[in-house]
Design a protein around this motif. Sequence first.
Motif, PDB file in Angstrom:
ATOM      1  N   LYS A 118       0.802  -1.229   0.000  1.00  0.00           N
ATOM      2  CA  LYS A 118       0.000   0.000   0.000  1.00  0.00           C
ATOM      3  C   LYS A 118       0.836   1.279   0.000  1.00  0.00           C
ATOM      4  O   LYS A 118       0.541   2.212  -0.739  1.00  0.00           O
ATOM      5  N   THR A 119       1.900   1.306   0.791  1.00  0.00           N
ATOM      6  CA  THR A 119       2.656   2.545   0.950  1.00  0.00           C
ATOM      7  C   THR A 119       3.351   2.976  -0.340  1.00  0.00           C
ATOM      8  O   THR A 119       3.466   4.166  -0.631  1.00  0.00           O
ATOM      9  N   CYS A 141       1.970  11.972   0.788  1.00  0.00           N
ATOM     10  CA  CYS A 141       1.710  10.772   1.584  1.00  0.00           C
ATOM     11  C   CYS A 141       2.510  10.905   2.871  1.00  0.00           C
ATOM     12  O   CYS A 141       3.734  11.039   2.838  1.00  0.00           O
ATOM     13  N   GLN A 143       4.017   9.879   6.683  1.00  0.00           N
ATOM     14  CA  GLN A 143       4.538   8.756   7.457  1.00  0.00           C
ATOM     15  C   GLN A 143       4.815   9.243   8.869  1.00  0.00           C
ATOM     16  O   GLN A 143       5.221  10.385   9.039  1.00  0.00           O
ATOM     17  N   ASP A 211      -0.758   7.798   5.884  1.00  0.00           N
ATOM     18  CA  ASP A 211      -0.399   6.382   6.010  1.00  0.00           C
ATOM     19  C   ASP A 211      -0.168   6.038   7.483  1.00  0.00           C
ATOM     20  O   ASP A 211       0.136   6.925   8.283  1.00  0.00           O
ATOM     21  N   MET A 242      -4.954   5.545   5.327  1.00  0.00           N
ATOM     22  CA  MET A 242      -4.473   4.164   5.212  1.00  0.00           C
ATOM     23  C   MET A 242      -4.117   3.624   6.595  1.00  0.00           C
ATOM     24  O   MET A 242      -3.477   4.305   7.396  1.00  0.00           O
TER      25      MET A 242
END
Length: 757
Positions: A118-119, A141, A143, A211, A242
């Motif tokens: 996914k990442t 995205c 983290q 994420d 996510m």
Amino acid sequence: MADRRSDSEDGARAKRQKMDVVDPKDNPYLAHMYEGPTDSDKSSPLAKLKRHQTTAALAKQAEDGDINPFSGKPFSSKYFSILKGRRDLPVHAQRDEFLKLYQQSQILVFVGETGSGKTTQIPQFVLYDDLPQSQRKMVACTQPRRVAAMSVAERVAAEMDVKLGEEVGYSIRFEDKTSSKTCLKYMTDGMLLREAMNDHNLARYSTLILDEAHERTMATDILMGLLKEVVARRPDLKVIIMSATLDAEKFQRYFNDAPLLAVPGRTHRVDIFYTPEPEQDYVEAAIRTVLQIHATEDEGDILVFLTGEEEIEDACRKIQMEGDEMIREADAGPLKVYPLYGSLPPHMQQRIFEPAPPPARPNARPGRKVIISTNIAETSLTIDGIVYVVDPGFSKQKIYNPRIRVESLLVSPISKASAQQRAGRAGRTRPGKCFRLYTEEAFKKELIEQTYPEILRSNLASTVLELKKLGIDDLVHFDLMDPPAPETLMRALEELNYLSCLDDDGNLTHLGRLASEFPLDPALAVMLISSPEFYCSNEILSIVSLLSVPNVFVRPASQRKRADEMKNLFAHPDGDHLSMLNVYHAFKSPVAQENPRQWCHDHFLSLRSLQSADNVRMQLLRIMEREELDMVSTPFDDKKYYENIRRALCAGFFMQVAKKEAQGKSVYSTIKDNQNVLLHPSTVLAHDAEWVLYHEFVLTTKNYIRTVTAIKPEWLLEIAPTYYDINSFPKGDIKSALMRAADRLSRKEKLRSEKRK
DNA sequence: ACAAGCGAA
């Protein structure tokens, strides 16, 4: 006023930045987005893609073409070999499903287990449909960790066949590896939050992907609350949350029943074993279990979860000793034991990736690697080849007590989700086993489902300041996934009010606005901003930087005495803050800079910490200069040099002061909360100080205050008159001491005015 | 007489 001005300036800066963007019209592969299709566009790899109408088949066609649609250069052969591997990832099978849901809704919850891809893949799926460069926007995205943001960006740049920092980049504290070409940016959640403070609508992004949302970091939680508001203001913004499977429905509910897509991971079966009876001593039980595995189980490495450095080092020694004995007496295979925890230097952390030791001689029993780790191995670090996990069921967790305003670390039982995550570490390369050192009954009935999110376990002073800067005025109605206790919120507001960052109506003051510009806790920021008034901003800047990094003093168990002697070379009789400053000055001297590594080693100092303090210092200095705060020093030979620094410390930390209970005794009592505390054994404070200021309250077997410096009550009365309003103190030792100090002050004042006459 | 889980700006 000041706020509005700075916002519009930032807006102008953002616009200027966008002007630098290469005009997509100049890129032949994007030309179709601006004009109707012409003959020459038919060859363009993205020609057939319409924004938010891409199908998996169309995207694949573009990916399979000769020309890289994002860079305009021909694809390399390496690209195609990586592409083949990507197509085998579990997420790929559901690309169409993903695209449909992504196109249909503004917010999407995506659940992908470890190994789903996914990442790396989802952001690329988004790129081929969102075409952010056509809107002069980006996909981001987030983290939770810097290393993840960097390494994933590097991997995805390779997958997309572009140079890292160009079309694909990353942005973390101290390093912005992006350019005007960047259309996909990996970043830490904290970094996105920082950006949001100057751009409340996050206007430069067309899609935001959060994420690892299940980790529920403070920054992720606040971003989720913020994004809930931003999507209402920006219908063109898309958001993907996510997460690992566990609490997906909670995310869905929170985002007004957003659609959910779940993709299975690729892991192996892990058999779980429980103990029949509860264990008394989990460390002893863990050691016993490791040795048992080594004696009876097949080849495969072992991962053990313990709670802290000392416990881990201790267990390592014992296992290594017992293991060596097993080799001598029972012809067991060789055993290599590695510790793993955050403060371990990087080259020691790297050692966990060494292969297991070979058999002692051909055809003898195979060797085995044992890693004894904190929960750093639960999320931050993954080690392939682990087949056995030993899980005693504990970890150190932060808890916050708003009543006494103290954050502390406590060894606590883990959650079911954590236990599952730990077990999963055994099944990354082949089927594995997890030995839980607690009963099945305890797992089912005593462990909570999820670890409480950080926001429920922390002091919220800096969070509240951030929220105010984000333009959220009504904190009580700000929609957080797990709202903190009202008392915690009240405490934070109170603290910020005493620091003059918020006025009595809870509005951001000029000082508060300034403080929020610094990546520091409010007390540190206020201290730094006030330091020019005390003629020591250079020195306070160094101290603040040192307080923002891990301990600079190294004290290995085997050389404690020598380390303490070295530390005493830097000791200042008035306390630890000044000693740290001495260390920093010595570190920056030409003698030390000649060979910093050797110098630090010789003096039992952490090179890593000192270097990162230097890094932090540079970042803070830039902000000081930008905000036009003066960098000044008192001359070193002036007798007020150290006193000015100690006074400046009071400007930020007047709420963290303790007074000695009685002459000659070692017990102190904190002001207002009246907690009994002891000076931490690490302090260098030499004399019998009646009043001390402390940086940290450490709750272990006893209550300690750590990093302390002697101060005078007169300073407190002068610097923080509201907090030290004598009338607000109950009758007692502290009140009468403050009254005596007030008398001394007024006598001094009288003398001074008489002198003037 | 005794001391640091992880992470981020």
